[in-house]
Design a protein around this motif. Structure first.
Motif, PDB file in Angstrom:
ATOM      1  N   ALA A 109      19.614  31.732  50.213  1.00  0.00           N
ATOM      2  CA  ALA A 109      19.471  32.320  48.879  1.00  0.00           C
ATOM      3  C   ALA A 109      20.702  32.059  48.032  1.00  0.00           C
ATOM      4  CB  ALA A 109      19.250  33.827  49.001  1.00  0.00           C
ATOM      5  N   ASP A 110      20.501  31.949  46.726  1.00  0.00           N
ATOM      6  CA  ASP A 110      21.621  32.011  45.793  1.00  0.00           C
ATOM      7  C   ASP A 110      22.102  33.456  45.738  1.00  0.00           C
ATOM      8  OD1 ASP A 110      21.341  29.351  45.255  1.00  0.00           O
ATOM      9  OD2 ASP A 110      20.715  29.589  43.172  1.00  0.00           O
ATOM     10  N   VAL A 111      23.413  33.646  45.706  1.00  0.00           N
ATOM     11  CA  VAL A 111      23.997  34.987  45.698  1.00  0.00           C
ATOM     12  C   VAL A 111      24.851  35.155  44.444  1.00  0.00           C
ATOM     13  CG1 VAL A 111      25.571  36.584  46.879  1.00  0.00           C
ATOM     14  CG2 VAL A 111      23.958  35.202  48.211  1.00  0.00           C
ATOM     15  N   VAL A 112      24.689  36.293  43.782  1.00  0.00           N
ATOM     16  CA  VAL A 112      25.472  36.639  42.603  1.00  0.00           C
ATOM     17  C   VAL A 112      26.437  37.758  42.971  1.00  0.00           C
ATOM     18  CG1 VAL A 112      25.427  37.424  40.208  1.00  0.00           C
ATOM     19  CG2 VAL A 112      23.539  36.050  41.104  1.00  0.00           C
ATOM     20  N   LEU A 113      27.733  37.542  42.726  1.00  0.00           N
ATOM     21  CA  LEU A 113      28.762  38.558  42.940  1.00  0.00           C
ATOM     22  C   LEU A 113      29.346  38.984  41.591  1.00  0.00           C
ATOM     23  CD1 LEU A 113      30.703  37.049  45.995  1.00  0.00           C
ATOM     24  CD2 LEU A 113      28.795  38.675  46.018  1.00  0.00           C
ATOM     25  N   PHE A 114      30.037  40.118  41.598  1.00  0.00           N
ATOM     26  CA  PHE A 114      30.556  40.698  40.365  1.00  0.00           C
ATOM     27  C   PHE A 114      31.999  41.159  40.536  1.00  0.00           C
ATOM     28  CE2 PHE A 114      26.048  41.237  40.425  1.00  0.00           C
ATOM     29  CZ  PHE A 114      25.613  41.169  39.120  1.00  0.00           C
ATOM     30  N   THR A 115      32.831  40.891  39.562  1.00  0.00           N
ATOM     31  CA  THR A 115      34.051  41.666  39.434  1.00  0.00           C
ATOM     32  C   THR A 115      33.711  42.879  38.577  1.00  0.00           C
ATOM     33  OG1 THR A 115      34.899  40.782  37.338  1.00  0.00           O
ATOM     34  CG2 THR A 115      35.371  39.520  39.360  1.00  0.00           C
ATOM     35  N   GLY A 116      34.498  43.935  38.693  1.00  0.00           N
ATOM     36  CA  GLY A 116      34.297  45.090  37.841  1.00  0.00           C
ATOM     37  C   GLY A 116      35.042  44.935  36.530  1.00  0.00           C
ATOM     38  N   THR A 117      34.946  45.959  35.706  1.00  0.00           N
ATOM     39  CA  THR A 117      35.657  45.963  34.443  1.00  0.00           C
ATOM     40  C   THR A 117      37.095  46.439  34.643  1.00  0.00           C
ATOM     41  OG1 THR A 117      34.836  48.196  34.000  1.00  0.00           O
ATOM     42  CG2 THR A 117      33.568  46.354  33.109  1.00  0.00           C
ATOM     43  N   ASP A 118      37.941  46.117  33.696  1.00  0.00           N
ATOM     44  CA  ASP A 118      39.345  46.527  33.725  1.00  0.00           C
ATOM     45  C   ASP A 118      39.433  48.028  33.420  1.00  0.00           C
ATOM     46  OD1 ASP A 118      42.061  46.917  33.380  1.00  0.00           O
ATOM     47  OD2 ASP A 118      42.353  45.131  32.150  1.00  0.00           O
ATOM     48  N   PRO A 119      39.993  48.847  34.337  1.00  0.00           N
ATOM     49  CA  PRO A 119      40.028  50.293  34.113  1.00  0.00           C
ATOM     50  C   PRO A 119      41.205  50.777  33.273  1.00  0.00           C
ATOM     51  CG  PRO A 119      40.942  49.805  36.257  1.00  0.00           C
ATOM     52  CD  PRO A 119      40.515  48.475  35.670  1.00  0.00           C
ATOM     53  N   ARG A 120      41.901  49.884  32.586  1.00  0.00           N
ATOM     54  CA  ARG A 120      43.134  50.290  31.911  1.00  0.00           C
ATOM     55  C   ARG A 120      42.908  51.283  30.779  1.00  0.00           C
ATOM     56  NH1 ARG A 120      44.974  44.866  28.545  1.00  0.00           N
ATOM     57  NH2 ARG A 120      43.014  44.491  27.443  1.00  0.00           N
ATOM     58  N   ASP A 121      41.678  51.378  30.255  1.00  0.00           N
ATOM     59  CA  ASP A 121      41.418  52.289  29.147  1.00  0.00           C
ATOM     60  C   ASP A 121      40.866  53.640  29.603  1.00  0.00           C
ATOM     61  OD1 ASP A 121      42.137  50.308  27.233  1.00  0.00           O
ATOM     62  OD2 ASP A 121      40.165  49.392  27.482  1.00  0.00           O
ATOM     63  N   THR A 122      40.746  53.835  30.913  1.00  0.00           N
ATOM     64  CA  THR A 122      40.131  55.050  31.446  1.00  0.00           C
ATOM     65  C   THR A 122      41.189  55.993  31.987  1.00  0.00           C
ATOM     66  OG1 THR A 122      38.225  53.710  32.112  1.00  0.00           O
ATOM     67  CG2 THR A 122      38.367  55.933  33.011  1.00  0.00           C
ATOM     68  N   PRO A 123      41.212  57.250  31.527  1.00  0.00           N
ATOM     69  CA  PRO A 123      42.184  58.201  32.074  1.00  0.00           C
ATOM     70  C   PRO A 123      42.060  58.300  33.592  1.00  0.00           C
ATOM     71  CG  PRO A 123      41.050  59.137  30.176  1.00  0.00           C
ATOM     72  CD  PRO A 123      40.349  57.847  30.505  1.00  0.00           C
ATOM     73  N   ILE A 124      43.181  58.450  34.268  1.00  0.00           N
ATOM     74  CA  ILE A 124      43.274  58.584  35.736  1.00  0.00           C
ATOM     75  C   ILE A 124      42.941  57.264  36.422  1.00  0.00           C
ATOM     76  CG2 ILE A 124      42.426  59.780  37.788  1.00  0.00           C
ATOM     77  CD1 ILE A 124      42.038  62.254  36.106  1.00  0.00           C
ATOM     78  N   MET A 125      41.799  56.650  36.085  1.00  0.00           N
ATOM     79  CA  MET A 125      41.410  55.402  36.735  1.00  0.00           C
ATOM     80  C   MET A 125      42.438  54.303  36.511  1.00  0.00           C
ATOM     81  SD  MET A 125      38.527  56.096  38.141  1.00  0.00           S
ATOM     82  CE  MET A 125      36.791  55.836  38.038  1.00  0.00           C
ATOM     83  N   ARG A 126      43.113  54.335  35.351  1.00  0.00           N
ATOM     84  CA  ARG A 126      44.082  53.273  35.070  1.00  0.00           C
ATOM     85  C   ARG A 126      45.202  53.238  36.104  1.00  0.00           C
ATOM     86  NH1 ARG A 126      45.545  56.986  30.724  1.00  0.00           N
ATOM     87  NH2 ARG A 126      44.129  55.837  29.371  1.00  0.00           N
ATOM     88  N   GLN A 127      45.444  54.354  36.770  1.00  0.00           N
ATOM     89  CA  GLN A 127      46.477  54.377  37.805  1.00  0.00           C
ATOM     90  C   GLN A 127      46.088  53.551  39.022  1.00  0.00           C
ATOM     91  OE1 GLN A 127      47.736  58.445  38.645  1.00  0.00           O
ATOM     92  NE2 GLN A 127      47.179  59.083  36.574  1.00  0.00           N
ATOM     93  N   LEU A 128      44.795  53.248  39.160  1.00  0.00           N
ATOM     94  CA  LEU A 128      44.301  52.453  40.286  1.00  0.00           C
ATOM     95  C   LEU A 128      44.094  50.990  39.905  1.00  0.00           C
ATOM     96  CD1 LEU A 128      41.567  54.980  41.506  1.00  0.00           C
ATOM     97  CD2 LEU A 128      43.904  54.745  42.365  1.00  0.00           C
ATOM     98  N   ARG A 129      44.608  50.606  38.747  1.00  0.00           N
ATOM     99  CA  ARG A 129      44.323  49.272  38.229  1.00  0.00           C
ATOM    100  C   ARG A 129      44.760  48.164  39.188  1.00  0.00           C
ATOM    101  NH1 ARG A 129      46.806  46.357  32.918  1.00  0.00           N
ATOM    102  NH2 ARG A 129      45.009  45.051  32.386  1.00  0.00           N
TER     103      ARG A 129
END
Length: 266
Positions: free
Chosen positions: A119-139
């Protein structure tokens, strides 16, 4: 020119939260809300290209990478589709103590298994969390894992949907109030990007430019952030402390590989 079968594997992102089905009746008390999402939108487009097209969506909200690999990947392999999308790790990354390098090893092993089916497989990177409170600390942790995803896609010949580079997703108008799940417009943009990566025709452009917004008062922004912490982030922490998940007890919305009903009108 297209694919005859597509199986989507993953968590809430692939299940489609929070992209409501058009004209769906309000859920009854205790009934689970079902969503559309980017994967359904891609499947609808593929179905228009092939009348014999079949689709399954095994994704369940809240699932960790180990659960997705154990519960969904073998089912996808058994179905033998032409196309498989695989997005996992988001729920792991926001938990303390998770190692993105170890996560990548699990992802790579699963991708090898999926690609071995032909099968062909599609993978994803996520979005940049730099604009999200708290989450940006896990960037930094997010960036490490997504670089692994890029390497795995290159190593095993997978299609890669790079959401980190999608500037249209950096605007909160593409997201629901919980700031964790895209709204209908966000899912529309991702579906357009997936079709573009697959080299298939689509009706939308993923390179969205949003109209300018009025300047937000910093005090109002702080109030919004505090409201988000109370209404969305706090309950998420509570579930982690209780060892529960929003997907506990939920079955996939499309567990069988079958034809699609007529596509929604919007």
């Amino acid at each position: 020119m297209g694919y005859r079968s597509f199986v989507a594997v993953g968590d809430s992102f692939t299940e489609g939260l929070n992209d409501p089905l058009p004209d769906a009746p309000p859920p009854a008390p205790g009934e689970v809300v079902r969503y559309r999402g980017w994967a359904d939108r891609v499947a609808e487009r593929l179905a228009r290209l092939d009348p014999d097209f079949r689709y399954a969506n095994l994704a369940v909200r809240g699932k960790l990478i180990d659960q997705i690999v154990a519960d969904q990947v073998p089912v996808a392999v058994e179905m033998k589709p032409d196309l498989i999308s695989f997005c996992a790790g988001g729920n792991d990354l926001i938990r303390p103590g998770t190692d993105p390098d170890q996560m990548a090893k699990k992802l790579a092993a699963a991708v090898r298994t999926l690609r071995a089916t032909g099968a062909d497989v599609v993978l994803f990177t996520g979005t940049d969390p730099r604009d999200t409170p708290i989450m940006r600390q896990l960037r930094g942790k997010f960036a490490i894992f997504f670089m692994h995803v890029r390497s795995i896609a290159d190593l095993y010949g997978c299609h890669l949907v790079d959401m980190w580079s999608m500037q249209g997703l950096r605007d909160w108008r593409a997201w629901s109030d919980d700031r964790l799940h895209m709204n209908a417009e966000g899912h529309r943009l991702v579906a357009a990007r997936v079709l573009h990566v697959l080299g298939l025709p689509g009706e939308d452009d993923w390179r969205k430019t949003w109209p300018p917004r009025e300047r937000v008062d910093p005090r109002a922004k702080r109030r919004e952030d505090m409201q988000w912490l109370k209404e969305h982030f706090g309950p998420w922490i509570g579930r982690r402390l209780r060892g529960t998940s929003s997907g506990d007890g939920l079955a996939p919305k499309r567990p069988e590989l079958g034809p699609l009903s007529p596509a929604p009108t919007s």
